[in-house]
Each structure stands twice: as C-alpha cells, then as structure tokens.
Scaffold this motif. Structure first.
Motif, PDB file in Angstrom:
ATOM      1  N   UNK A 500       2.438  -4.987  -0.807  1.00  0.00           N
ATOM      2  CA  UNK A 500       3.386  -5.787  -0.390  1.00  0.00           C
ATOM      3  C   UNK A 500       4.949  -4.814  -0.796  1.00  0.00           C
ATOM      4  N   UNK A 501       5.251  -3.441  -1.271  1.00  0.00           N
ATOM      5  CA  UNK A 501       6.496  -3.139  -0.982  1.00  0.00           C
ATOM      6  C   UNK A 501       6.543  -1.816  -0.683  1.00  0.00           C
ATOM      7  N   UNK A 502       5.413  -1.346   0.411  1.00  0.00           N
ATOM      8  CA  UNK A 502       5.719   0.225   0.997  1.00  0.00           C
ATOM      9  C   UNK A 502       4.453   0.576   1.699  1.00  0.00           C
ATOM     10  N   UNK A 503       4.799   1.461   2.645  1.00  0.00           N
ATOM     11  CA  UNK A 503       3.224   1.363   3.530  1.00  0.00           C
ATOM     12  C   UNK A 503       2.671   2.948   2.373  1.00  0.00           C
ATOM     13  N   UNK A 504       1.748   3.044   1.806  1.00  0.00           N
ATOM     14  CA  UNK A 504       1.057   4.143   1.407  1.00  0.00           C
ATOM     15  C   UNK A 504       0.349   4.684   2.292  1.00  0.00           C
ATOM     16  N   UNK A 505       0.735   6.249   2.172  1.00  0.00           N
ATOM     17  CA  UNK A 505       0.365   7.152   3.619  1.00  0.00           C
ATOM     18  C   UNK A 505       0.171   8.113   2.803  1.00  0.00           C
ATOM     19  N   UNK A 506      -1.334   8.977   3.400  1.00  0.00           N
ATOM     20  CA  UNK A 506      -2.024  10.159   3.133  1.00  0.00           C
ATOM     21  C   UNK A 506      -2.189  10.615   3.914  1.00  0.00           C
ATOM     22  N   UNK A 507      -1.459  12.188   3.673  1.00  0.00           N
ATOM     23  CA  UNK A 507      -1.401  13.059   4.134  1.00  0.00           C
ATOM     24  C   UNK A 507      -1.771  14.235   4.334  1.00  0.00           C
ATOM     25  N   UNK A 508      -2.292  14.551   5.891  1.00  0.00           N
ATOM     26  CA  UNK A 508      -3.164  16.042   5.255  1.00  0.00           C
ATOM     27  C   UNK A 508      -2.716  17.729   4.976  1.00  0.00           C
TER      28      UNK A 508
END
Length: 523
Positions: A500-508
C-alpha cells in the motif's frame, strides 16, 4: 515605493533571464524611472537574489536585453546542445587547482592562512590573504620546478576514479599561466626552471586516455595585471557597500583599467587557449562586476572557435551554458538545466600542507549522488603539491570511489533526475566550504536512505548501506508498473511485491565488497 511594488517591477524586468548571480552599477539606458528606482532600492546582496547572475548588467537596460537575446540564440544552437549532451553523459570529473601558489602550501613567512590576513583562507588565495607584493610574488616562480609532475599519472588517477572529464587551472587569480603564453611571460614555460607547458601535456594525456579536457581561467580577477572584477570601473557608486571588495588587489594594484586588462590579457589569453588546445569546457571565475560587453565578448570568442565548448556561469551576466550552485554547495532541489556541483577533497582547492580533513570515500560518494540525483554533474577537486604530485590521500579516496563506479556506474553516467532524488531519514545540508569545515557530519546513512536516478525506461535506486536482512521497502516506487529488478554488478533473482505504501523487495545475497548496492528498476 512599496516593497511589493519594487518586487513586482524587478520580477517583471528579469522574468526571462537565467538564474544564479548579481548585478552592479552599469549602463541603465532603456530602463524606466520606476525600474531604475527599483534597481537602486536594492542592496548589492539583494541584487544577487533577484537577478540571478553575477556581473554589473542591469536587466531592464537596452544593452542587457540586446546582449541577452544574442546569447540566447547562440546558446540554443544545435552545436551547443551537442556539447551539453556530451557533458551531461559524463557526469563526473576532476577539477585541478595547481599553480605558483602551490609552492607555498598555505604558509607564508612561517604564517598559515589562518594566522591573520585579508580574504579567503583557501591556499590558492595566499597572494591576496597575505598581501604579497606583485614583484615579490613573481620571484617565487624561480623556485617552481615540479619534477614530480607526470600528466599520464594524473590522468590515470582520474580514469581509475571513474571520472570522464578533467578541468585544469590554466590561470588563477595570481595571474600566473600554466601554459605557454605569448600574451604574458609570467607563465610556467618562460618564468620557471621547469619550462614545460603543463596544460598541453595534460591535454595530450587526457585525449590519449579518452577523457574530455577543459580548463579553468580566471577571466576577471587577476591580482598581477589589473583584473579587479570590474569593481573600480563598474562597481557601485561611492558610499554604497560593494560585494566582495576584499577579493581584489588593493595593496599593490596594477596601474591599469579593467577594460585594458580585459583587452590586453584576459581575452587574448582565452584566444590562445582556444587556438592551441582541444577543449570541451572553459571554467571562468569571479566576475563580480564584469560588464555585459566583456561577458558577451568572451562567449562570442569561445563560440566562434568551437560552439560545442561549454562555458560556466561565472563568465558573468548570465551568458553561460553551465550553472553552478557554488563552492562546496549542494542544491536543495533537482533541476533539468545543465549544471555542475563542485567540491574539494579536503577544504582547500590549492595545496595546503596542513589540511588533513579529507572527505572519506563514503562522503565523496554522497556528494556525487546528491548532485547527480538532482540532475547535475559533479566536479571534484584535487590540489597537487609544489612537486606536481597529487596527495596520496586524494588518490586513495578517488580510487575507492572508482571501484564503486565499476559496479554501480550505470546509475550515474548519462542519468537524469527522477521524480524523487532521495527518500529516507538522513538529511545533510551542504552550503559551502565554511559550513562543512565547522559542522560535524557522520554520513551514517540508514538502510532506508535511497537516492534515485533514471535513464530511458529504467529507474535506479542507490543505497550506501547494505541491509541487515534481505528485505527492503522503497516508498517512492509504489504504484509503478515494474517489469524487472536487478542488483547492479551481480547475478541473483530479485522478487518484489506492491504494498500500500511501498514496494517490498527481497534481495539476493549481496556479494560486492563496495559500499552499499544499486538496483535497476525496469518499467
């Protein structure tokens, strides 16, 4: 006249002119009585805020309107735009302050720059600060024999740093030329035992390395030859406090007018530089009260020699191609105009033997990204010593920044400002050399501090801090139609989801040993 009326008149008179500078007493023919009254009601410092250009031109005058129209035509040419495109792609360059002043190292007769004197305390100002007579200063040229100077080594340092262009001082305010000049024998070839043209050697070395080359030239201030930035002949009326009067030579002035200095030295030496060296940029300095006629003559002279050569804002009177926010200043807001931030690696531009407050690699990278994310270039200065050697501390810092750029350079070179330049909790204000010297900034950036640039259909997100976990959230990306995300310089899948308020990113797992990381967001 009420202040609101004054402001209205002034803004109407200068609406179409570029920003950044001043104006003093000059030709006011063509101004209405109301416009002239508004002009005279302002202090010299207030003119800086209103007019947005340094020099003595009055925007409402017929002269300024005519010359500004001429400048706009030249500035809008296809050739000039080609030069701007090249400049904007480069993004990162090396500024070099090196000259006869370097032999002092910031110390005169046992006194440091801070031990009394008049004017700025940076080392290249030692002649002004310590009021050294012209004849005495000239004698120091016989001791200038920089056997450690190697143009290929200097250019190699710039290349390893990831710098794409070099701007080297060809003449500073002391009037000493670092090139072979027929106009004045007060130069590195004729006046020193060294006897070599340092500008030519650097031009050749830079071209061989594929790096653009330009020169700094103090066009209006020359303590040896009568360049007083137009203060005496074009400054304010008697009784009006002038701007930066302490900058000029009042202790041993040359017996000449400013017009004579411009005619006999400044413009002829600029013509020598244009004729004898392959340049992409000329960096003028300290116009203060230079009249419009001289600023436009310099602009015409450069344009006629090569219209692709860019000129910075300190040519005076707004007749420029490149803006600058000031020495060691980072602007608050982004701009799509062509501009260039400048900074020192410590506090002084010229070599100061006792100045050891070096910018760390992290701070230097912050300066680079803070300027580039706002749409500017970044020109970082080094001050070689009297022997012609770039201080090891500077070289080491530049090398580490260069290693970072090898991995993350796609986020910098040929980039443009995005809709947001920075998000995160850390706020750093840089408003000049004195402010940085006095304030203590740790540059302890958080995981949630991000800087942004863009190029084509890509947005770049730069962080100077590796996260403790593999999960990050970037608020400014919310709502974007993201096609792909990758970490620059390494393999590994990146997954993301729109919150809703951000893009959630999972990094290597981040494997680069350089500071932080950068993401390429494909839209």
């Amino acid at each position: 006249m009420k202040i609101k009326t004054i402001n209205k008149v002034i803004y109407a008179a200068i609406f179409s002119l570029p920003i950044l500078s001043y104006a003093g007493q000059q030709n006011s023919e063509g101004c209405t009585a109301e416009e002239l009254a508004a002009h005279d009601a302002l202090s010299e410092l207030e003119k800086k805020s209103f007019y947005g250009f340094e020099g003595s031109g009055i925007p409402c005058s017929t002269e300024m309107k005519t010359l500004t129209a001429e400048w706009k035509t030249l500035n809008a040419s296809k050739a000039k735009q080609k030069g701007r495109d090249r400049f904007n792609k480069n993004k990162y360059g090396m500024f070099i302050h090196w000259g006869l002043y370097s032999t002092f190292g910031g110390v005169y007769k046992g006194e440091k720059m801070e031990d009394g004197g008049t004017g700025p305390r940076v080392a290249e100002w030692i002649m002004r600060r310590k009021e050294i007579p012209r004849g005495e200063y000239e004698k120091h040229a016989k001791n200038f024999n920089p056997q450690g100077f190697n143009a290929d080594e200097w250019v190699a340092i710039a290349k390893a740093a990831g710098m794409k262009y070099i701007v080297m001082g060809s003449k500073h305010h002391d009037g000493f030329a670092m090139f072979d000049s027929e106009v004045s024998d007060f130069n590195i070839v004729d006046a020193t035992p060294f006897g070599r043209d340092a500008i030519k050697e650097m031009e050749i070395a830079a071209k061989k390395a594929g790096i653009d080359f330009g020169v700094y030239y103090s066009n209006a201030l020359d303590w040896r030859s009568g360049g007083d930035s137009g203060l005496k002949d074009y400054g304010p009326k008697p009784g009006v406090k002038p701007r930066r009067a302490l900058f000029v030579n009042t202790w041993d002035p040359a017996p000449t007018t400013f017009d004579d200095y411009m005619r006999d030295k400044s413009i002829p030496q600029v013509k020598e530089l244009l004729a004898n060296y392959d340049l992409t940029q000329i960096w003028f300095d300290t116009p203060i009260y230079i009249p419009p006629k001289h600023s436009i003559e310099l602009y015409r002279t450069v344009y006629e020699a090569n219209p692709e050569i860019l000129i910075n804002a300190r040519i005076g009177n707004g007749f420029a191609d490149i803006g600058t926010p000031g020495d060691n200043v980072i602007p608050d807001a982004a701009s799509a105009n062509t501009w260039e931030g400048i900074a020192t690696t410590n506090h002084s531009w010229g070599f100061k033997s006792y100045d050891t407050d070096w910018k760390s690699p992290k701070e230097t990278l912050y300066w680079l990204l803070a300027n580039v994310s706002k749409g500017g270039n970044f020109l970082l200065n080094v001050g070689p010593d009297a022997n012609g050697v770039i201080p090891k501390e500077s070289a080491d810092i530049l090398k580490e920044v260069g290693q970072w750029l090898l991995v993350n350079g796609e986020a910098v070179y040929d980039s443009k400002p995005w809709k947001v330049d920075h998000e995160g909790p850390t706020k750093v204000s840089m408003k000049g050399t004195k402010q940085r010297e006095k304030q203590t900034v740790t540059f302890d950036f958080k995981e949630t501090d991000f800087w942004f640039t863009q190029k084509d259909n890509k947005v770049y997100v730069v962080s100077f801090t590796k996260p403790k976990s593999s999960n990050i959230s970037v608020k400014s990306l919310v709502g974007l139609d993201i096609k792909n995300i990758r970490v620059l310089g390494q393999e590994g899948n990146v997954s993301w989801s729109q919150g809703k308020d951000a893009v959630d990113i999972k990094l290597p797992k981040l494997v680069s040993p350089t500071l932080g990381y950068s993401l390429e967001i494909t839209l």
